[in-house]
Structures are given as structure tokens and as C-alpha cells.
Design an enzyme around this catalytic site. Structure first.
Site, PDB file in Angstrom:
ATOM      1  N   HIS A 126      32.883  -4.105  36.687  1.00 20.54           N
ATOM      2  CA  HIS A 126      32.156  -3.706  36.289  1.00 20.54           C
ATOM      3  C   HIS A 126      31.593  -4.862  35.133  1.00 20.54           C
ATOM      4  O   HIS A 126      31.896  -5.832  35.668  1.00 20.54           O
ATOM      5  CB  HIS A 126      33.848  -3.864  35.107  1.00 20.54           C
ATOM      6  CG  HIS A 126      35.004  -4.123  35.537  1.00 20.54           C
ATOM      7  ND1 HIS A 126      34.843  -5.523  34.740  1.00 20.54           N
ATOM      8  CD2 HIS A 126      36.054  -3.916  35.752  1.00 20.54           C
ATOM      9  CE1 HIS A 126      35.819  -5.850  34.410  1.00 20.54           C
ATOM     10  NE2 HIS A 126      36.705  -5.107  35.596  1.00 20.54           N
ATOM     11  N   CYS A 146      39.598  -6.117  39.778  1.00 15.89           N
ATOM     12  CA  CYS A 146      37.975  -5.789  40.516  1.00 15.89           C
ATOM     13  C   CYS A 146      37.291  -6.793  40.164  1.00 15.89           C
ATOM     14  O   CYS A 146      37.947  -7.443  40.317  1.00 15.89           O
ATOM     15  CB  CYS A 146      37.914  -4.982  39.285  1.00 15.89           C
ATOM     16  SG  CYS A 146      38.690  -3.735  38.870  1.00 15.89           S
TER      17      CYS A 146
END
Length: 171
Positions: A126, A146
Site C-alpha cells: 500500500h 504490510c
């Protein structure tokens, strides 16, 4: 005379606004070679988009806030290691845009279950988004597991990768 001046000012403002153009879209297009795999080298903090053996793009990355070691349990702050696949796209991500990774797989689930714990999930590549724009310039690894890249870079990735593309995450 007042109406003529007002009309001139209004038309001038409209022309100025039109010259500025529409706001830049975060959704880019891509018509180059297909991305056949994504390789993430955690130790180097680099991510590569490849077409077969040719590097199409590479990026500096941030990882989970506990960057060393394989993700095993929910909340451990680690980024997984292994072979996964692109499995979803989130155009309304809190982190600008995001591309989902198929963690946890069956092996990850079984391992965590053997300890009576959950493996965690929602692992994405992301952008920084508002949170990252505050944290990323100060700390290299700030996510909950992430892989983070700059907002303009996730726009490229979002346009280039397709569902089912393998993601190889190395230590």
C-alpha cells in the site's frame, strides 16, 4: 458597466480554472509488458516488479514495525515471508491505494493454529496515505506487517499488477 465588468471577471476566472485542469487521478493506466512476479527483499528494503527475469520497476519499501523474521501470529508486527499471490485491490484504501497479498495460506494458518493463535491477515502492498506521510519520513518500518511505498509509486503498482501474480517475499 458593472455587469460587463462582472461578466469579464467571471469569464476570466472560469478560463483560469479550465487552464488548471482537473485534479490528478490516482488511477493510472499501463500498457507495457505484463508483470509476471513481484519480488520483495526485506533485508534490502526493495521491491521489484518483473516481467520474467527483466526488472520493470523497483521501489524502496517500509515493512512491519518488527521487520526481522517471518510473520507467524496476528499482532506480531512482522511482514510475511514466502510465496503468495495478488488476490485483491482496494481503491478506497486508507493508505491511498492497496493491493492485497494472499497471506495467510494454509501452512500459515496451520502453524498459528498449532499454538492456539490466529495467523493475522490483511497484508497489503500500500501507499503511505495520511498515516505514512507522518510516520514514514521518521521511521523506516511502521506498518502492522504490510509493505509500504510512496503514494505515487502505489499508483504505478496498482496499474501494473493483476490478480494471481506471484509475490515472493524473501527475508
Amino acid at each position: 458597466m458593472y455587469n460587463a465588468t462582472r461578466r469579464t471577471v467571471t469569464l476570466s476566472l472560469l478560463a483560469l480554472l479550465a487552464a488548471c485542469g482537473a485534479p490528478k487521478s490516482k488511477f493510472k493506466t499501463y500498457d507495457g509488458p505484463a508483470v509476471t512476479q513481484v519480488v520483495i527483499n526485506k533485508g534490502q528494503r526493495r521491491m521489484y516488479l518483473l516481467n520474467n527475469q527483466t526488472v520493470l520497476k523497483s521501489y524502496d519499501i517500509g515493512l512491519g514495525n518488527e521487520p526481522i523474521g517471518d510473520k507467524q501470529f496476528e499482532g506480531d508486527g512482522k511482514t510475511p515471508e514466502g510465496i503468495y499471490f495478488i488476490d485483491r485491490f482496494n481503491p478506497r484504501s486508507a493508505y491511498h491505494l492497496s493491493v492485497g497479498i494472499s497471506y495467510p495460506n494454509e501452512e500459515d494458518k496451520a502453524y498459528a493454529d498449532s499454538f492456539g493463535l490466529a495467523p493475522g491477515g490483511d497484508i497489503f502492498i500500500h501507499g503511505w496515505g495520511p498515516e505514512g506521510n507522518v510516520k514514514a519520513p521518521k521511521m523506516r518500518d511502521w506498518t502492522a506487517g504490510c509493505i509500504a511505498i510512496k503514494d505515487d509509486e502505489i499508483e504505478d503498482v496498482y496499474a501494473m499488477v493483476r490478480g494471481g501474480v506471484p509475490v515472493i517475499i524473501n527475508p
